[in-house]
Design a protein around this motif. Sequence first.
Motif, PDB file in Angstrom:
ATOM      1  N   ALA A   4       0.808  -1.233   0.000  1.00 29.47           N
ATOM      2  CA  ALA A   4       0.000   0.000   0.000  1.00 29.47           C
ATOM      3  C   ALA A   4       0.838   1.278   0.000  1.00 29.47           C
ATOM      4  N   GLY A   5       1.885   1.312   0.801  1.00 32.73           N
ATOM      5  CA  GLY A   5       2.683   2.538   0.904  1.00 32.73           C
ATOM      6  C   GLY A   5       3.443   2.890  -0.355  1.00 32.73           C
ATOM      7  N   PHE A   6       3.623   1.918  -1.256  1.00 32.18           N
ATOM      8  CA  PHE A   6       4.409   2.149  -2.468  1.00 32.18           C
ATOM      9  C   PHE A   6       3.536   2.476  -3.682  1.00 32.18           C
ATOM     10  N   LEU A   7       2.214   2.425  -3.489  1.00 35.16           N
ATOM     11  CA  LEU A   7       1.293   2.723  -4.588  1.00 35.16           C
ATOM     12  C   LEU A   7       0.643   4.083  -4.362  1.00 35.16           C
ATOM     13  N   ARG A   8       0.571   4.878  -5.416  1.00 29.86           N
ATOM     14  CA  ARG A   8       0.026   6.233  -5.308  1.00 29.86           C
ATOM     15  C   ARG A   8      -1.320   6.323  -6.029  1.00 29.86           C
ATOM     16  N   PRO A  43       3.510  16.160  -1.534  1.00 27.17           N
ATOM     17  CA  PRO A  43       2.814  14.935  -1.950  1.00 27.17           C
ATOM     18  C   PRO A  43       3.138  14.604  -3.409  1.00 27.17           C
ATOM     19  N   GLY A  44       3.268  13.295  -3.681  1.00 25.89           N
ATOM     20  CA  GLY A  44       3.540  12.878  -5.055  1.00 25.89           C
ATOM     21  C   GLY A  44       4.957  13.132  -5.515  1.00 25.89           C
ATOM     22  N   ARG A  45       5.850  13.446  -4.582  1.00 22.96           N
ATOM     23  CA  ARG A  45       7.233  13.764  -4.991  1.00 22.96           C
ATOM     24  C   ARG A  45       7.912  12.531  -5.565  1.00 22.96           C
ATOM     25  N   ASP A  46       8.771  12.772  -6.534  1.00 27.92           N
ATOM     26  CA  ASP A  46       9.535  11.714  -7.183  1.00 27.92           C
ATOM     27  C   ASP A  46      11.006  11.924  -6.828  1.00 27.92           C
ATOM     28  N   PRO A  47      11.607  10.993  -6.073  1.00 30.04           N
ATOM     29  CA  PRO A  47      13.003  11.194  -5.650  1.00 30.04           C
ATOM     30  C   PRO A  47      13.977  11.365  -6.819  1.00 30.04           C
ATOM     31  N   ARG A  48      13.594  10.882  -8.009  1.00 24.37           N
ATOM     32  CA  ARG A  48      14.490  11.015  -9.170  1.00 24.37           C
ATOM     33  C   ARG A  48      14.619  12.457  -9.633  1.00 24.37           C
ATOM     34  N   GLU A  49      13.598  13.269  -9.337  1.00 25.52           N
ATOM     35  CA  GLU A  49      13.615  14.662  -9.807  1.00 25.52           C
ATOM     36  C   GLU A  49      14.637  15.514  -9.069  1.00 25.52           C
ATOM     37  N   GLU A  50      15.158  14.974  -7.970  1.00 28.13           N
ATOM     38  CA  GLU A  50      16.186  15.722  -7.223  1.00 28.13           C
ATOM     39  C   GLU A  50      17.558  15.570  -7.878  1.00 28.13           C
ATOM     40  N   LEU A  51      17.682  14.679  -8.877  1.00 33.62           N
ATOM     41  CA  LEU A  51      18.951  14.438  -9.566  1.00 33.62           C
ATOM     42  C   LEU A  51      19.063  15.332 -10.793  1.00 33.62           C
ATOM     43  N   PRO A  52      20.307  15.586 -11.283  1.00 34.69           N
ATOM     44  CA  PRO A  52      20.470  16.425 -12.484  1.00 34.69           C
ATOM     45  C   PRO A  52      19.773  15.798 -13.681  1.00 34.69           C
ATOM     46  N   PRO A  53      19.112  16.611 -14.529  1.00 36.98           N
ATOM     47  CA  PRO A  53      18.402  16.061 -15.686  1.00 36.98           C
ATOM     48  C   PRO A  53      19.370  15.506 -16.729  1.00 36.98           C
ATOM     49  N   PRO A  54      18.887  14.639 -17.631  1.00 41.18           N
ATOM     50  CA  PRO A  54      19.771  14.090 -18.658  1.00 41.18           C
ATOM     51  C   PRO A  54      20.231  15.160 -19.639  1.00 41.18           C
ATOM     52  N   LEU A  55      21.339  14.893 -20.317  1.00 41.99           N
ATOM     53  CA  LEU A  55      21.929  15.841 -21.262  1.00 41.99           C
ATOM     54  C   LEU A  55      21.265  15.660 -22.623  1.00 41.99           C
ATOM     55  N   LEU A  56      20.426  16.640 -23.005  1.00 44.95           N
ATOM     56  CA  LEU A  56      19.765  16.607 -24.306  1.00 44.95           C
ATOM     57  C   LEU A  56      20.560  17.446 -25.294  1.00 44.95           C
ATOM     58  N   ARG A  57      20.585  17.044 -26.564  1.00 51.22           N
ATOM     59  CA  ARG A  57      21.404  17.727 -27.571  1.00 51.22           C
ATOM     60  C   ARG A  57      20.535  18.253 -28.717  1.00 51.22           C
ATOM     61  N   THR A  58      21.090  19.240 -29.425  1.00 52.83           N
ATOM     62  CA  THR A  58      20.427  19.746 -30.636  1.00 52.83           C
ATOM     63  C   THR A  58      21.367  19.669 -31.828  1.00 52.83           C
ATOM     64  N   ASN A  81      -1.545   9.883  -2.055  1.00 55.16           N
ATOM     65  CA  ASN A  81      -0.574  10.233  -3.107  1.00 55.16           C
ATOM     66  C   ASN A  81       0.808  10.494  -2.510  1.00 55.16           C
ATOM     67  N   THR A  82       1.077   9.860  -1.360  1.00 52.52           N
ATOM     68  CA  THR A  82       2.385  10.009  -0.703  1.00 52.52           C
ATOM     69  C   THR A  82       2.915   8.629  -0.342  1.00 52.52           C
ATOM     70  N   ALA A  83       4.121   8.617   0.196  1.00 52.09           N
ATOM     71  CA  ALA A  83       4.702   7.348   0.677  1.00 52.09           C
ATOM     72  C   ALA A  83       4.334   7.090   2.138  1.00 52.09           C
ATOM     73  N   VAL A  84       3.418   7.874   2.689  1.00 48.58           N
ATOM     74  CA  VAL A  84       2.936   7.611   4.052  1.00 48.58           C
ATOM     75  C   VAL A  84       2.102   6.334   4.008  1.00 48.58           C
ATOM     76  N   HIS A  85       2.414   5.381   4.884  1.00 51.66           N
ATOM     77  CA  HIS A  85       1.699   4.098   4.889  1.00 51.66           C
ATOM     78  C   HIS A  85       0.332   4.278   5.554  1.00 51.66           C
ATOM     79  N   PRO A  86      -0.711   3.617   5.031  1.00 50.94           N
ATOM     80  CA  PRO A  86      -2.040   3.734   5.655  1.00 50.94           C
ATOM     81  C   PRO A  86      -2.038   3.468   7.153  1.00 50.94           C
ATOM     82  N   GLU A  87      -1.130   2.604   7.639  1.00 50.44           N
ATOM     83  CA  GLU A  87      -1.077   2.324   9.074  1.00 50.44           C
ATOM     84  C   GLU A  87      -0.693   3.575   9.878  1.00 50.44           C
ATOM     85  N   SER A  88      -0.137   4.584   9.183  1.00 48.50           N
ATOM     86  CA  SER A  88       0.311   5.813   9.873  1.00 48.50           C
ATOM     87  C   SER A  88      -0.565   7.025   9.567  1.00 48.50           C
TER      88      SER A  88
END
Length: 715
Positions: free
Chosen positions: A537-541, A617-632, A551-558
């Motif tokens: 349950a805690g891992f599903l949003r 709420p709904g935060r994605d831990p991956r968004e705290e990392l530098p974005p990928p290098l896109l080229r033109t 929509n958070t990682a708070v477990h229903p038990e809490s």
Amino acid sequence: MEYAKLLSAEFQIKEVYAQNLIDLLDEGNTIPFIARYRKEQHGTLDDQTIREISERLAYLRGLDKRRQEIFDLIAGLDKMDEHIEKALNSAKTLAELEDIYRPYRPKRKTRASVAKEKGLEPLAEKIFSQESIHPAEEAKAYVDPEKGVDSAEDAMQGAMDIIAENISDNAEIRKRLKNIIRLNAFLVSKAADPEKDSVYTAYYDYREPVKSAAGHRVLAMDRGEKEGFLKVTIDIESNKCLTIMERLMVKRQNECGELVKTACEDAYSRLIFPSVEREIRSELTEAADEQAIKLFAMNLRQLLMQPPVKGHAAIGLDPGYRTGCKLAVVDETGRVLDTAVIYPTHSQAQIQKSKQTLKNMIHQYHVGIIAIGNGTASKETEMFTAECIGEIEDKVSYMVVSEAGASVYSASKLAAAEMPDLDLTLRSAVSIARRLQDPLAELVKIEPKAIGVGQYQHDMPQKRLSEALDGVVEDCVNSVGADLNTASPALLSRVSGINAAVSKNIVAYREENGAFATRAELKKVPKLGPKAFEQCAGFLRVSESKNPLDNTAVHPESYAAAKQLLELCGCTLSDVAKGTVHELPQRVQSIGLETISQKTGLGVPTLQDILKELMKPGRDPREELPPPLLRTDVLDIKDLKVGMELKGTVRNVIDFGAFIDIGVHQDGLVHISQISDKRIRHPSDVLKVGEIVDVRILSVDTQKGRISLTMKKES
């Protein structure tokens, strides 16, 4: 065995935490659940450490099971004594246990067993006791042509064979010799045919100490030997080993003592060294495998946790020459909008037609990003794409992505079920586009070892490799969480507590009843019982839920404790939903975490986690990392000059360096010696897959397509 005490000492954790982990694992809790929602019980260990403890616990239990089996087997032969029992109880590894059992293990026919059948064991015992007797005279009493002992010399030889095997079976001798060989021997590699060229020429005349043999070189030699290019051996001065054996076995300086000395030499050369050599080689390979698996797992973790490129429709290009380049357009959620086949490497007319198709699709579907597979014709496709987007006003950038495993996925039942109306070559283009949009959600559909961020993965023990990589995928999926209403069955099946059958039931329920309104609705899914709900349950949003905690990682038990925390700080759940709880951390600080902990009944680590979730709420831990290098724009290997400085993306970290994508078709190699101005133990100490780094060109070999890079500062 006192597992908690052993694990506590080995992993440097409190014994109570070790015992709690054993209990939690035995109760059927998953590692992600334990790591995230039972922090107070294990002292906030991360999932990787808990996984290592779980594996070690399984090994210790297996060790004890085998210890008991061997005890029963020896006792069944009526050979058990205090000495053997003590040796069994003190054995720390399976190899030590097997050495103790060796003398009692049923053997195939050997020279010694044949001699025993001829009745020569009493003679062997007399010689080995090294009393003052004349062995040749004693041997005459054992001459018996009916038993095949035609002379005293035959009797002596048979007795010596028995003594040699007994010496070979001695656990203490084997233990000491293994230690000497590990510390003093050399791993030696020679060419099977020095005239024959191969990729193993560096190992045609090579030696390095066993104690410091590098894992990637061990695996290279193993492969070279398997392919018939190399002959690999372990080399040590036999005198070092024989001295130890004679010190333990030769008790008297008499005629019998000399015979025992001779038996030691025979035992060493004929029985012990070949056996120990195989064991040491096997140990080296196992250690190298484990190191390579850990490196693969670490690279995979970093690849899966790459930040998603959200909010853009994307085009995936699966390059090809003869059959053309497959193109797929997907919307922001990865839904397929359109597909086509273009021919950017054919005639000028076809190139212009292909450009028009690509431009029309970019404009029609408001495409912001293009993902290009890195396979055959990738370079030409990249150049074509860069030219094309340079001719339009739409703001579009591209990235070359690894297409490892895309063809395997395209032909799978999973892909056929997801995209039944698409040809499998077009499915590959869809997968490539989705890999840029959300690497984790797409790559979970592919067998982890096919993702290609390791070395020698095809030589690894496949079961162990799969277990390690599956663990990484599980940890990553649960670290990020999954949207209950959009996640694919492949993604859901990696969520804690959910197996493949339940994941299909979740999707079936979703299709039949519409989107899940709350987490609690999960309990209505067939075969998803209370334990599975607790674990998953805690891992599903559920982003559409009226309760923002869904929509958070708070477990229903809490949930009740989370509401109490908000009330203590003068906030409500509606404030969380509106995102107006900016002052919550200050209010918590003024009250004190310990005070809130006592009032809510939750531990401080769990409270801190809840606080983070309430803030976003709904935060994605991956968004705290530098974005990928896109080229033109695009570079050709011919454009590279020594000294040129570029930005690149780390594609793969290996034992001797890292491969960097610098925008040309061929990745450049930064050797470990060129990664840092300081001495580093391993490339992974500095570099991570997906990381953006500054590099400088050291050398370019256009003929062989090799680019050498450095990250060191120019002196």
